[in-house]
Design an enzyme around this catalytic site. Structure first.
Site, PDB file in Angstrom:
ATOM      1  N   ASP A 103      16.701  29.806  69.905  1.00  0.00           N
ATOM      2  CA  ASP A 103      16.948  28.789  70.932  1.00  0.00           C
ATOM      3  C   ASP A 103      17.154  27.408  70.310  1.00  0.00           C
ATOM      4  O   ASP A 103      16.220  26.840  69.739  1.00  0.00           O
ATOM      5  CB  ASP A 103      15.766  28.753  71.906  1.00  0.00           C
TER       6      ASP A 103
ATOM      7  N   SER B 153      14.089  27.763  81.584  1.00  0.00           N
ATOM      8  CA  SER B 153      14.383  26.430  81.049  1.00  0.00           C
ATOM      9  C   SER B 153      13.561  25.401  81.811  1.00  0.00           C
ATOM     10  O   SER B 153      12.330  25.422  81.754  1.00  0.00           O
ATOM     11  CB  SER B 153      15.884  26.155  81.119  1.00  0.00           C
TER      12      SER B 153
ATOM     13  N   HIS C 274      19.253  30.141  73.943  1.00  0.00           N
ATOM     14  CA  HIS C 274      18.501  29.667  75.113  1.00  0.00           C
ATOM     15  C   HIS C 274      18.550  30.661  76.271  1.00  0.00           C
ATOM     16  O   HIS C 274      17.651  30.693  77.099  1.00  0.00           O
ATOM     17  CB  HIS C 274      19.037  28.305  75.552  1.00  0.00           C
TER      18      HIS C 274
END
Length: 723
Positions: A667, A592, A699
């Site tokens: 995602d 991320s 995600h």
């Protein structure tokens, strides 16, 4: 080499065993090897007594002062099953364990939710009579249940609409919207930024329901391909990218007694954020933090709960970077005063205001950051909270007197404490761990500070796992003054005369902290797996990360990644100075924001790392959602140079070394367009890049597929970093 504060060793830990972790244990190890614990710990209201579940999760245990805190069985899961069957004979229940989410209503009654085959039931259980009272009946298809203060009504969501049931099972349909993009009562409002954890609030008298109504019909639909049919289909996600049209939200009130609706007059512009939603204890007013889309101007507004009319602005907060409200107001026993949390003076702390907006007292203490408010004593004269100390490394329990502001730190042993105070304020239930302490639970007498231990967990790895050595380090950031916390996990059987490859694991973004003084220092099982397989694993919390105060965070404004990389390089320079580090074989891994940091370092500082893995990476902030992205970067229209500088799409030609990008095809947070566009730019620049997609994941990659992911990452580093 940049100046650094060398080797502040806060602790280290060794354990000797028989083997290393398996790749499966990188995912399932935390449950398999978790230190012994007591779950469902709670003080019982009105008594010097507490309760918790036993080790089998089948029984509720009680401990009383008069019994010298010795454990006694109070209720079994069988008792609950019997009472449920007797009260609701036409329903089938299968309680496998005692409900961990039970709550004490008073000294003789606890409440919990029981899931049946037909419905879920909110119930109260009388400990003496061993009988059940039904407070609510909720369909199994319902989501986000909100229970009224008196337990007479329960609101919940069916798709995008709100229903209410009474204890007798009567239903009230609150909203009936059928338009795609109109969402009622959802906690996924403003994409759950600004501390938003719920979308409905009951009034204290249980007569009125306040709820969000979100209109996102004007927000762009983002397509997520679905692969579960012969011909792939598209699932559309409403995704407001930075600088693009965002959702419009109102706050509405439904009166269960009259059936009438009222909308709070929160005014224009429509694209604003409604936060900190709080009912007045007397049911007369509602308080709302109204934050502009630019997120640099907050107004705490007061509204009439009967008419929805604006009453007044109590106070305002402005910033040249951002204002980030995270918590609703907390009213004291004096219903004309409340606590407000803000970092406006440097650290997130408590401020006592009256309901006219006058500051009564700053209750902040030194540089302690309020992490978790714990409530008041039964007289309402003292408040308790968990605060971050020691440059964010530790968590301790604090007591503050509302009248004077006098503050006392109630826990002393170094580490991370999760503690609470009994109803009468005489005893502390203290649970803590630190680098070398897996888990310790004790009851502390506040009068004499004497403690009685009720659980001391042994190291769960002894005689099983060869645990790597873990150390804390401290450095100074390039500004010459800011301490940075770091952690090294050494290879198993470390030999300083040898050279080892490195895996640097990082996140680096807001609202996250990887290095704290808790069991194993917060090291993940994959980190330990890599250390057991011959890597030195390093992690540093750079400026911009959590629990260090306003200035530590705001340094990133309009320029994400730059200060963060500068701090990481301080740690990297230190590693390269160590004789046992193989500087030619450095690897980096992040997910991320950490994926963004990983790719940034592989392009902007492309002579450091030989191999890297970037998971779910942001590649260009213009593709990220407005609520988060605009807080830190403003809009692309307002900050074109900042977006250009922080974008990685125009830096693909500078990529050097081996980069594996991993992304979830579903995602909804960092959409796949980020990594796909970066891959396209790599192709145009003639740069090779490795890419792997998890088709059904969002995600994060979860479940057994996470084992596959960690195996892939480990093998990628082995391929490129091991000679």
């Amino acid at each position: 080499m940049k100046k650094l504060l060398l080797l502040l060793l806060l602790g280290s830990t060794y354990a000797y065993g028989q083997r290393s972790f398996t790749i499966e244990e990188t995912v399932f190890g935390p449950s398999k090897f978790s230190p012994k614990n007591l779950y469902g710990q709670q003080w019982i209201k009105g008594e010097d007594a507490l309760s918790h579940l036993d080790g089998s999760y089948q029984n509720l245990i009680i401990r009383k002062l008069k019994d010298n805190w010795q454990d006694k069985q109070l209720i079994s899961v069988g008792d609950l099953q019997t009472a449920l069957t007797a009260t609701i004979p036409d329903e089938q229940f299968a309680l496998r364990t005692f409900p961990t989410q039970y709550q004490w209503i008073d000294s003789n009654t606890l409440s919990f939710v029981a899931a049946g085959q037909k419905n879920s039931y909110g119930v109260s259980y009388d400990v003496t009579k061993k009988n059940i009272k039904i407070n609510s009946i909720i369909p199994t298809t319902a989501a986000n249940p909100e229970y009224s203060t008196s337990n007479t009504h329960t609101a919940y969501l069916i798709d995008n609409n709100i229903e209410i049931t009474t204890a007798t099972g009567n239903k009230i349909q609150v909203t009936k919207d059928t338009v795609d993009g109109i969402v009622n009562g959802s906690d996924n409002t403003h994409r759950q930024e600004f501390g938003i954890k719920k979308g409905m609030w009951w009034s204290p008298d249980s007569h009125k329901l306040l709820y969000y109504k979100k209109d996102e019909t004007m927000v762009s639909k983002y397509p997520l391909p679905q692969w579960d049919t012969r011909v792939a289909s598209i699932k559309n996600l409403r995704y407001p990218m930075a600088g693009m049209k965002s959702e419009e939200v109102t706050l509405n009130i439904f009166n269960t007694q009259t059936g009438q609706y009222v909308t709070l007059q929160t005014g224009a512009p429509k694209e604003q954020y409604l936060t900190m939603v709080t009912w007045d204890p007397n049911n007369e007013y509602i308080y709302v933090g109204v934050l502009n889309r630019g997120q640099d101007h907050l107004k705490l507004n007061k509204y009439n709960a009967t008419t929805g009319a604006f009453v007044k602005t109590l106070f305002e907060e402005k910033s040249n970077s951002w204002v980030e409200p995270q918590h609703p107001l907390i009213f004291t026993s004096n219903t004309k005063q409340f606590l407000h949390q803000t970092d406006k003076d440097g650290y997130n702390q408590l401020y006592l205001y009256d309901t006219e907006g006058n500051l009564v007292r700053n209750l902040g203490y030194k540089d302690v950051i309020v992490i978790d408010f714990q409530g008041f004593d039964n007289k309402g004269t003292k408040a308790y909270y968990i605060g971050a100390t020691n440059n964010g490394m530790e968590r301790h329990l604090f007591e503050v007197e509302l009248k004077s502001g006098k503050t006392i730190q109630l826990t002393k042993i170094n580490g991370t404490h999760n503690a609470s105070v009994s109803d009468n304020g005489n005893f502390i239930l203290d649970q803590y761990s630190n680098l070398s302490t897996p888990n310790h639970i004790q009851i502390i007498n506040k009068k004499d500070n004497k403690a009685i231990s009720i659980l001391t967990a042994e190291n769960p790895f002894v005689d099983q796992i060869d645990l790597p050595k873990i150390e804390f380090k401290s450095f100074i950031s390039p500004d010459g003054k800011t301490p940075l916390n770091a952690r090294i996990t050494y290879p198993t059987n470390f030999d300083a005369s040898k050279k080892y490859p490195v895996m640097l694991y990082l996140y680096g973004g807001s609202h996250a902290q990887l290095v704290t003084d808790r069991w194993l220092g917060g090291v993940g099982y994959f980190d330990m797996y890599m250390a057991q397989n011959g890597y030195l694993v390093f992690t540093l919390d750079n400026r911009g990360s959590d629990a260090r105060g306003r200035d530590f965070t705001r340094i990133t404004h309009r320029n994400l990644g730059e200060a963060e990389m500068a701090d990481q390089i301080v740690g990297i320079d230190y590693l390269k100075s160590l004789p046992y580090v193989d500087s030619d074989n450095l690897g980096i891994f992040g997910w991320s924001y950490g994926g963004y940091m990983t790719t940034s370092l592989m392009t902007k500082h492309n002579d450091i790392f030989k191999a890297a893995v970037a998971g779910g990476p942001v590649m260009d902030w213009k593709y990220y959602e407005a609520m988060y992205g605009e807080r830190y970067m403003d809009t692309p229209q307002e900050n074109p140079e900042g977006y250009k500088k922080t974008s990685l799409l125009n830096k693909a030609s500078k990529l050097n070394g081996h980069l594996l990008i991993i992304h979830g095809a579903q995602d909804p947070v960092v959409v796949q367009q980020h990594s796909m566009d970066f891959v396209e730019q790599c192709i145009k620049a003639g740069k090779q890049v490795d890419y792997f997609l998890y088709p059904t994941h969002e995600h994060n990659v979860g479940g057994r597929d996470r084992i596959h992911m960690y195996d892939k990452i480990a093998k990628y580093f082995d391929l490129h970093l091991k000679k």
